[in-house]
Write a protein that holds these residues in place. Structure first.
Motif, PDB file in Angstrom:
ATOM      1  N   ILE A  26     -12.137 -33.956 -42.781  1.00 56.16           N
ATOM      2  CA  ILE A  26     -12.977 -32.767 -42.647  1.00 56.16           C
ATOM      3  C   ILE A  26     -14.321 -33.002 -43.331  1.00 56.16           C
ATOM      4  O   ILE A  26     -14.386 -33.465 -44.471  1.00 56.16           O
ATOM      5  N   LEU A  27     -15.389 -32.666 -42.616  1.00 59.43           N
ATOM      6  CA  LEU A  27     -16.738 -32.812 -43.152  1.00 59.43           C
ATOM      7  C   LEU A  27     -17.056 -31.645 -44.087  1.00 59.43           C
ATOM      8  O   LEU A  27     -16.564 -30.528 -43.900  1.00 59.43           O
ATOM      9  N   GLU A  33     -18.841 -29.868 -38.999  1.00 60.72           N
ATOM     10  CA  GLU A  33     -17.399 -29.858 -38.749  1.00 60.72           C
ATOM     11  C   GLU A  33     -17.079 -29.068 -37.486  1.00 60.72           C
ATOM     12  O   GLU A  33     -16.228 -29.455 -36.684  1.00 60.72           O
ATOM     13  N   SER A  34     -17.785 -27.964 -37.278  1.00 59.16           N
ATOM     14  CA  SER A  34     -17.586 -27.165 -36.067  1.00 59.16           C
ATOM     15  C   SER A  34     -17.964 -27.974 -34.825  1.00 59.16           C
ATOM     16  O   SER A  34     -17.247 -27.947 -33.817  1.00 59.16           O
ATOM     17  N   ARG A  37     -15.293 -30.564 -34.212  1.00 54.20           N
ATOM     18  CA  ARG A  37     -14.094 -29.965 -33.597  1.00 54.20           C
ATOM     19  C   ARG A  37     -14.297 -29.705 -32.116  1.00 54.20           C
ATOM     20  O   ARG A  37     -13.413 -29.929 -31.302  1.00 54.20           O
ATOM     21  N   ARG A  69     -17.186 -38.001 -36.220  1.00 55.25           N
ATOM     22  CA  ARG A  69     -17.797 -37.456 -37.433  1.00 55.25           C
ATOM     23  C   ARG A  69     -18.879 -38.390 -37.985  1.00 55.25           C
ATOM     24  O   ARG A  69     -19.914 -37.935 -38.457  1.00 55.25           O
TER      25      ARG A  69
END
Length: 154
Positions: A26-27, A33-34, A37, A69
């Motif tokens: 997770i960033l 992060e959104s 995803r 990422r």
């Protein structure tokens, strides 16, 4: 229904699938992060084939999530990240394939084959349909009557 069965049904109804994303992936930036995803949800796991890389536990899916990422952190746009993944793994990696000349054939082929099938069905029915017998002419009726009279006399 017993309470246990009811409880089990409720638990199954309210349970959600666990994402394969581990906490170390997770960033820290919620916006990145959104975006990650969103991109991960549209990329196919090449091992599982019917899951997105966001849902897959496969090692290759984890590598792809990390790659997405990394590219986002490097400043790539969503389109650039997607194109980078497609360049490396091919368009099969996209869960929603792009519309292009090579996929246009697939979209046209299905309705075209349906049309050809319907035409073949209509032609086959026309061949097997028997024409309606036309009424007898007076001369044919006279010959038929004479044949009946001859067979009755015998």
């Amino acid at each position: 229904m017993s309470w246990r069965a009811l409880f089990l049904c409720l638990m199954m109804a309210f349970s959600s699938p666990a994402l394969a994303l581990s906490p170390d992936e997770i960033l820290s930036d919620p916006a990145l992060e959104s975006r990650a995803r969103d991109l991960s949800a549209g990329l196919r796991c090449l091992v599982c084939q019917n899951q997105s890389i966001d849902d897959s536990d496969a090692e290759l899916a984890r590598d792809l999530r990390l790659l997405v990422r990394e590219r986002l952190v490097a400043g790539d746009s969503n389109e650039e990240v997607e194109q980078y993944i497609v360049d490396r793994y091919g368009e099969y990696v996209l869960l929603n394939p792009r519309l292009g000349p090579h996929t246009l054939v697939l979209w046209i082929a299905a309705p075209l084959l349906l049309l050809v099938g319907l035409v073949a069905l209509v032609l086959a029915r026309r061949r097997t349909a028997r024409p309606q017998a036309a009424g007898l002419t007076p001369e044919e009726r006279a010959v038929l009557d004479q044949l009946r009279d001859d067979t009755e006399r015998r």
